[in-house]
Design a protein around this motif. Sequence first.
Motif, mmCIF file in Angstrom:
data_model
loop_
_atom_site.group_PDB
_atom_site.id
_atom_site.type_symbol
_atom_site.label_atom_id
_atom_site.label_comp_id
_atom_site.label_asym_id
_atom_site.label_seq_id
_atom_site.Cartn_x
_atom_site.Cartn_y
_atom_site.Cartn_z
ATOM 1 N N TYR A 129 0.845 -1.194 0.000
ATOM 2 C CA TYR A 129 0.000 0.000 0.000
ATOM 3 C C TYR A 129 0.879 1.242 0.000
ATOM 4 O O TYR A 129 2.027 1.216 0.477
ATOM 5 C CB TYR A 129 -0.891 0.056 1.257
ATOM 6 C CG TYR A 129 -1.857 -1.087 1.419
ATOM 7 C CD1 TYR A 129 -3.151 -1.015 0.908
ATOM 8 C CD2 TYR A 129 -1.488 -2.231 2.133
ATOM 9 C CE1 TYR A 129 -4.050 -2.059 1.083
ATOM 10 C CE2 TYR A 129 -2.380 -3.283 2.318
ATOM 11 C CZ TYR A 129 -3.652 -3.192 1.783
ATOM 12 O OH TYR A 129 -4.535 -4.217 1.964
ATOM 13 N N THR A 130 0.332 2.353 -0.494
ATOM 14 C CA THR A 130 0.952 3.647 -0.236
ATOM 15 C C THR A 130 0.599 4.022 1.192
ATOM 16 O O THR A 130 -0.334 3.449 1.787
ATOM 17 C CB THR A 130 0.420 4.718 -1.201
ATOM 18 O OG1 THR A 130 -0.978 4.949 -0.910
ATOM 19 C CG2 THR A 130 0.600 4.311 -2.650
ATOM 20 N N PRO A 131 1.295 4.984 1.791
ATOM 21 C CA PRO A 131 0.944 5.389 3.157
ATOM 22 C C PRO A 131 -0.519 5.809 3.300
ATOM 23 O O PRO A 131 -1.184 5.457 4.280
ATOM 24 C CB PRO A 131 1.912 6.543 3.433
ATOM 25 C CG PRO A 131 3.106 6.219 2.604
ATOM 26 C CD PRO A 131 2.548 5.638 1.352
ATOM 27 N N ALA A 132 -1.032 6.568 2.327
ATOM 28 C CA ALA A 132 -2.430 7.018 2.398
ATOM 29 C C ALA A 132 -3.378 5.831 2.323
ATOM 30 O O ALA A 132 -4.379 5.764 3.063
ATOM 31 C CB ALA A 132 -2.708 8.003 1.272
ATOM 32 N N GLU A 133 -3.080 4.884 1.422
ATOM 33 C CA GLU A 133 -3.927 3.704 1.289
ATOM 34 C C GLU A 133 -3.878 2.854 2.560
ATOM 35 O O GLU A 133 -4.896 2.314 2.997
ATOM 36 C CB GLU A 133 -3.469 2.866 0.089
ATOM 37 C CG GLU A 133 -3.755 3.510 -1.258
ATOM 38 C CD GLU A 133 -3.092 2.787 -2.407
ATOM 39 O OE1 GLU A 133 -3.485 3.032 -3.553
ATOM 40 O OE2 GLU A 133 -2.150 1.979 -2.151
ATOM 41 N N TYR A 134 -2.697 2.737 3.156
ATOM 42 C CA TYR A 134 -2.557 1.928 4.372
ATOM 43 C C TYR A 134 -3.397 2.518 5.500
ATOM 44 O O TYR A 134 -4.079 1.789 6.222
ATOM 45 C CB TYR A 134 -1.090 1.868 4.790
ATOM 46 C CG TYR A 134 -0.805 0.785 5.816
ATOM 47 C CD1 TYR A 134 -0.343 -0.465 5.414
ATOM 48 C CD2 TYR A 134 -0.998 1.018 7.168
ATOM 49 C CE1 TYR A 134 -0.087 -1.465 6.339
ATOM 50 C CE2 TYR A 134 -0.747 0.026 8.105
ATOM 51 C CZ TYR A 134 -0.283 -1.222 7.685
ATOM 52 O OH TYR A 134 -0.054 -2.210 8.617
ATOM 53 N N ARG A 135 -3.336 3.827 5.647
ATOM 54 C CA ARG A 135 -4.110 4.480 6.705
ATOM 55 C C ARG A 135 -5.617 4.242 6.490
ATOM 56 O O ARG A 135 -6.353 3.966 7.437
ATOM 57 C CB ARG A 135 -3.797 5.972 6.740
ATOM 58 C CG ARG A 135 -4.659 6.763 7.719
ATOM 59 C CD ARG A 135 -4.224 8.210 7.786
ATOM 60 N NE ARG A 135 -3.169 8.410 8.799
ATOM 61 C CZ ARG A 135 -2.592 9.589 9.005
ATOM 62 N NH1 ARG A 135 -2.901 10.636 8.260
ATOM 63 N NH2 ARG A 135 -1.660 9.693 9.946
ATOM 64 N N LYS A 136 -6.048 4.306 5.227
ATOM 65 C CA LYS A 136 -7.464 4.170 4.930
ATOM 66 C C LYS A 136 -7.928 2.714 4.901
ATOM 67 O O LYS A 136 -8.942 2.362 5.543
ATOM 68 C CB LYS A 136 -7.764 4.812 3.581
ATOM 69 C CG LYS A 136 -9.224 4.770 3.171
ATOM 70 C CD LYS A 136 -9.434 5.459 1.830
ATOM 71 C CE LYS A 136 -10.892 5.393 1.410
ATOM 72 N NZ LYS A 136 -11.111 6.061 0.090
ATOM 73 N N GLU A 137 -7.202 1.864 4.178
ATOM 74 C CA GLU A 137 -7.656 0.496 3.956
ATOM 75 C C GLU A 137 -7.327 -0.459 5.108
ATOM 76 O O GLU A 137 -8.104 -1.370 5.400
ATOM 77 C CB GLU A 137 -7.023 -0.054 2.666
ATOM 78 C CG GLU A 137 -7.324 0.755 1.411
ATOM 79 C CD GLU A 137 -8.796 0.733 1.042
ATOM 80 O OE1 GLU A 137 -9.458 -0.279 1.405
ATOM 81 O OE2 GLU A 137 -9.266 1.677 0.421
ATOM 82 N N VAL A 138 -6.184 -0.260 5.744
ATOM 83 C CA VAL A 138 -5.771 -1.198 6.800
ATOM 84 C C VAL A 138 -6.126 -0.672 8.187
ATOM 85 O O VAL A 138 -6.658 -1.397 9.020
ATOM 86 C CB VAL A 138 -4.256 -1.476 6.716
ATOM 87 C CG1 VAL A 138 -3.821 -2.429 7.824
ATOM 88 C CG2 VAL A 138 -3.889 -2.048 5.343
ATOM 89 N N LEU A 139 -5.834 0.601 8.412
ATOM 90 C CA LEU A 139 -6.102 1.178 9.732
ATOM 91 C C LEU A 139 -7.513 1.744 9.849
ATOM 92 O O LEU A 139 -7.945 2.093 10.956
ATOM 93 C CB LEU A 139 -5.068 2.271 10.042
ATOM 94 C CG LEU A 139 -3.599 1.820 10.051
ATOM 95 C CD1 LEU A 139 -2.681 3.016 10.265
ATOM 96 C CD2 LEU A 139 -3.368 0.778 11.155
ATOM 97 N N HIS A 140 -8.170 1.873 8.693
ATOM 98 C CA HIS A 140 -9.562 2.372 8.655
ATOM 99 C C HIS A 140 -9.682 3.759 9.276
ATOM 100 O O HIS A 140 -10.608 4.047 10.042
ATOM 101 C CB HIS A 140 -10.509 1.389 9.355
ATOM 102 C CG HIS A 140 -10.428 0.009 8.800
ATOM 103 N ND1 HIS A 140 -10.811 -0.330 7.511
ATOM 104 C CD2 HIS A 140 -9.981 -1.153 9.376
ATOM 105 C CE1 HIS A 140 -10.610 -1.637 7.304
ATOM 106 N NE2 HIS A 140 -10.101 -2.163 8.430
ATOM 107 N N LEU A 141 -8.685 4.571 8.958
ATOM 108 C CA LEU A 141 -8.710 5.968 9.425
ATOM 109 C C LEU A 141 -8.901 6.876 8.218
ATOM 110 O O LEU A 141 -8.350 6.632 7.151
ATOM 111 C CB LEU A 141 -7.416 6.318 10.149
ATOM 112 C CG LEU A 141 -7.101 5.528 11.438
ATOM 113 C CD1 LEU A 141 -5.735 5.877 11.946
ATOM 114 C CD2 LEU A 141 -8.159 5.816 12.499
ATOM 115 N N HIS A 142 -9.670 7.916 8.399
ATOM 116 C CA HIS A 142 -9.948 8.831 7.280
ATOM 117 C C HIS A 142 -9.594 10.264 7.672
ATOM 118 O O HIS A 142 -9.562 10.609 8.826
ATOM 119 C CB HIS A 142 -11.421 8.736 6.880
ATOM 120 C CG HIS A 142 -11.829 7.347 6.466
ATOM 121 N ND1 HIS A 142 -11.610 6.840 5.216
ATOM 122 C CD2 HIS A 142 -12.425 6.349 7.181
ATOM 123 C CE1 HIS A 142 -12.078 5.603 5.138
ATOM 124 N NE2 HIS A 142 -12.581 5.277 6.324
#
Length: 335
Positions: A322-335
């Motif tokens: 993942y890119t950092p932005a994708e990781y935060r959104k897709e894995v950590l579920h943070l927006h």
Amino acid sequence: MYRMIIVDDEPLILQHLTEVFPWHELGFEVCGSFTNSEQAYDYLQNKKVDVLFTDIRLNGDTGLSLARRVKHICPHIQIVLISAYSEFEYAREAISLSIFEYLLKPISYNSVINCFQRLRTSLDSHTNSSDDIVSQLARHLKNGDSSTAGHCLDLYAQYNPLSKEQLLRIQHRLFITLDEQGIISENLPTQDMAATLRATTHPQDTLYELHKQLYLLSSALTKPDFNAWYVSEAKRYIEDHLSEDISLNDVAAHVSLSPAYFSRTFRRLTGERMSDYICRCRIKKAIELLKDPAVRIGELNTLVGYHSRSGFYTLFLKETGYTPAEYRKEVLHLH
């Protein structure tokens, strides 16, 4: 009793030098006699010796060449050379190597006796001045008290201005003392630590490096596996400095080992290169930072020690998918 080796390429002369003089009465033990420089050098690499007594002419080599090599591995050693008058042009180099005495052939019984009586006095003056501090350092290191050991060294240096050579001698005698007390492992890289100390330029730098080594020795001596402790200490240092530029040289210097030795040890015990370990730690830290919504993704690369944002993003994508932005959104579920 001071330990001495004798080197001469003439077997009969070597026997004469070894057996005729009352070495024990003079305070010396002849622990080895050799007819060539390579045998002598190999012996000196593995044994503690105080004095090298050698002819200046050896088959395929010179006593000065041997002396030069020996000084690199045993900076404390005292050297007595035997030479013919015609070879006296070597005297200048002998002086530069701090040769104790230059005996001209044919050497007389009295000249040898006089030389080694003076050498004994010189060695005693050096030994007595450092024995107390060495025994104190060994005692505190054995107890795991590097702070007190460092304080003792500072006090000693305050009242006894120390040259680089004297500090090297203290380190050398400390290693010997710890070895004699049976509390130093053959796995401890003492030769590497000695080389690190020799590489310093000024006495103050040497003192600072010896301070570092006291701390590392104290910690290592209380651990069952010295090398494992060095790797553990290196990992701690890396984790504390992830936001900075970290090189192999930096980490090796922190644990007072040469980069080559440390790199081999790290890879042998961890199964990975140190550079890969640093990358893995930085990605792990980046993931922890992504959990904090206050951390902006555009700042993430500098927070984990990467100057290049694109380079960091490429590495992060390679390691996580993942890119950092994708990781935060897709894995950590943070927006």
